[in-house]
Design a protein around this motif. Structure first.
Motif, PDB file in Angstrom:
ATOM      1  N   LEU A 146      39.873  37.050  28.924  1.00  0.00           N
ATOM      2  CA  LEU A 146      40.632  37.980  29.764  1.00  0.00           C
ATOM      3  C   LEU A 146      39.995  39.359  29.859  1.00  0.00           C
ATOM      4  CD1 LEU A 146      43.255  37.911  31.381  1.00  0.00           C
ATOM      5  CD2 LEU A 146      44.453  38.747  29.361  1.00  0.00           C
ATOM      6  N   TRP A 147      39.191  39.767  28.897  1.00  0.00           N
ATOM      7  CA  TRP A 147      38.707  41.142  28.824  1.00  0.00           C
ATOM      8  C   TRP A 147      37.380  41.318  29.537  1.00  0.00           C
ATOM      9  CZ3 TRP A 147      42.648  43.903  27.690  1.00  0.00           C
ATOM     10  CH2 TRP A 147      43.638  43.372  26.859  1.00  0.00           C
ATOM     11  N   LYS A 204      54.877  39.205  34.791  1.00  0.00           N
ATOM     12  CA  LYS A 204      54.164  38.436  33.759  1.00  0.00           C
ATOM     13  C   LYS A 204      52.821  39.084  33.433  1.00  0.00           C
ATOM     14  CE  LYS A 204      56.270  33.961  34.824  1.00  0.00           C
ATOM     15  NZ  LYS A 204      56.004  32.517  35.090  1.00  0.00           N
ATOM     16  N   ASP A 205      52.268  38.692  32.293  1.00  0.00           N
ATOM     17  CA  ASP A 205      50.954  39.176  31.896  1.00  0.00           C
ATOM     18  C   ASP A 205      49.858  38.516  32.737  1.00  0.00           C
ATOM     19  OD1 ASP A 205      51.860  39.160  28.378  1.00  0.00           O
ATOM     20  OD2 ASP A 205      52.084  40.741  29.900  1.00  0.00           O
ATOM     21  N   ARG A 206      48.715  39.154  32.760  1.00  0.00           N
ATOM     22  CA  ARG A 206      47.562  38.540  33.423  1.00  0.00           C
ATOM     23  C   ARG A 206      47.159  37.269  32.693  1.00  0.00           C
ATOM     24  NH1 ARG A 206      43.365  43.163  35.722  1.00  0.00           N
ATOM     25  NH2 ARG A 206      44.856  44.063  37.210  1.00  0.00           N
ATOM     26  N   GLU A 207      46.705  36.291  33.440  1.00  0.00           N
ATOM     27  CA  GLU A 207      46.321  34.989  32.889  1.00  0.00           C
ATOM     28  C   GLU A 207      44.951  34.612  33.443  1.00  0.00           C
ATOM     29  OE1 GLU A 207      48.183  30.471  32.716  1.00  0.00           O
ATOM     30  OE2 GLU A 207      48.495  31.668  34.526  1.00  0.00           O
ATOM     31  N   GLN A 237      47.970  37.342  38.120  1.00  0.00           N
ATOM     32  CA  GLN A 237      49.122  38.020  37.544  1.00  0.00           C
ATOM     33  C   GLN A 237      50.324  37.811  38.448  1.00  0.00           C
ATOM     34  OE1 GLN A 237      48.660  42.224  36.614  1.00  0.00           O
ATOM     35  NE2 GLN A 237      50.277  42.055  35.074  1.00  0.00           N
TER      36      GLN A 237
END
Length: 124
Positions: free
Chosen positions: A109-110, A43-46, A39
């Motif tokens: 991602l989850w 920005k969003d997590r990648e 992250q």
């Protein structure tokens, strides 16, 4: 208790290398997928890479293919991320994450369990 502990982050110049480590405990390591998720500020997590310890399959996001390599040492319950040819855009907090069912067809991602992260800063 599931624990994921990252290390190996730091400050490096553009073009340099770092190797991140994630030491896992508290779950059946051999049955799980381990991912590296980053992250960057604002920005969003990648999800950038994962490895599934049941069969060793790996996935990478396009932006790190050919530069980063994920590997797993099941005896040490440790997953590594070798990062070469680093760029300023790689600057982020890098998290190690685990899940039994992900790393199928892509990084995902989850993930169910997460470490606290390690900072990687690439200077220009």
């Amino acid at each position: 208790e599931v624990q994921l502990v990252e290390s190996g982050g730091g400050l490096v110049q553009t073009g340099g290398s770092l190797r991140l480590s994630c030491v896992a405990s508290g779950f059946a390591f051999d049955d799980y997928a381990i991912a590296w998720v980053r992250q960057a500020p604002g920005k969003d997590r990648e999800g950038i890479s994962c490895i599934h310890n049941t069969d060793g399959r790996t996935h990478y996001v396009d932006s790190v293919k050919g530069r980063f390599t994920i590997s797993s040492d099941n005896a040490k319950k440790t997953v590594y991320l070798q990062m070469n040819s680093l760029k300023p855009d790689d600057t982020a907090v890098y998290y190690c994450a685990a899940d039994r069912w992900l790393c199928n067809g892509g990084v995902g991602l989850w993930y169910s369990d997460w470490g606290r992260g390690t900072q990687v800063t690439v200077s220009s």
